[in-house]
Design an enzyme around this catalytic site. Structure first.
Site, PDB file in Angstrom:
ATOM      1  N   GLN A  36     -18.245   2.303  -5.005  1.00 22.00           N
ATOM      2  CA  GLN A  36     -17.258   2.359  -6.085  1.00 22.00           C
ATOM      3  C   GLN A  36     -16.733   0.978  -6.479  1.00 22.00           C
ATOM      4  OE1 GLN A  36     -14.236   5.246  -5.065  1.00 22.00           O
ATOM      5  NE2 GLN A  36     -15.751   6.822  -4.648  1.00 22.00           N
ATOM      6  N   CYS A  37     -17.536  -0.033  -6.267  1.00 22.79           N
ATOM      7  CA  CYS A  37     -17.174  -1.408  -6.573  1.00 22.79           C
ATOM      8  C   CYS A  37     -17.742  -1.808  -7.931  1.00 22.79           C
ATOM      9  CB  CYS A  37     -17.732  -2.321  -5.472  1.00 22.79           C
ATOM     10  SG  CYS A  37     -17.404  -4.084  -5.721  1.00 22.79           S
TER      11      CYS A  37
END
Length: 137
Positions: A36-37
């Site tokens: 989720q970066c």
């Protein structure tokens, strides 16, 4: 003190053992990852690098880590599915591991001891290159 990356072991994302000895005489790019970066699109380049150079002895090893802003909150099964379906990842992935501080995986503590402060990840997708001789570069 440990002198070679081969002296360490991770767990695979499927739960098995992954001794780095498996990669003796190969070049290993160890990358802490997070699904989720904002840097997650790097998966594309990492997979291309792996597919282009694996036959010449390059291994990309993804190490999912949730230490940076909680950007890898999923289970190993969720992470594996995400990597395979969104990015067609074929390179090996470890189980989630800490990469900095007191709880860091022993590989990361060793890399920091050998290379100094710059080897400790400050964010996701930090890379440590291990030469064919098993030493960090």
């Amino acid at each position: 003190m440990t002198k070679f990356a081969y002296d360490f072991e991770f767990h695979t994302i499927e739960g098995g053992h992954l001794p780095l000895e498996t990669y003796r005489d190969k070049v290993v790019l160890v990358v802490n990852t997070a699904s989720q970066c904002g840097l997650t699109p790097q998966y594309d380049g990492l997979e291309k690098l792996y597919s282009d150079y694996r036959d010449q002895g390059l291994v990309v090893l993804g190490v999912p880590c949730n230490q940076f802003a909680g950007q890898e909150p999923g289970t190993e099964a969720e992470i594996k599915e995400f990597c395979e379906t969104k990015f067609n990842i074929d390179f090996p992935l470890t189980a989630k591991a800490d990469v900095k501080g007191e709880t860091a995986h022993p590989f990361y503590k060793w890399a920091k001891d050998v290379l100094g402060e710059p080897a400790e990840p400050k964010w996701n997708f930090h890379k440590i290159l291990i030469g064919r001789d098993g030493k960090p570069i």
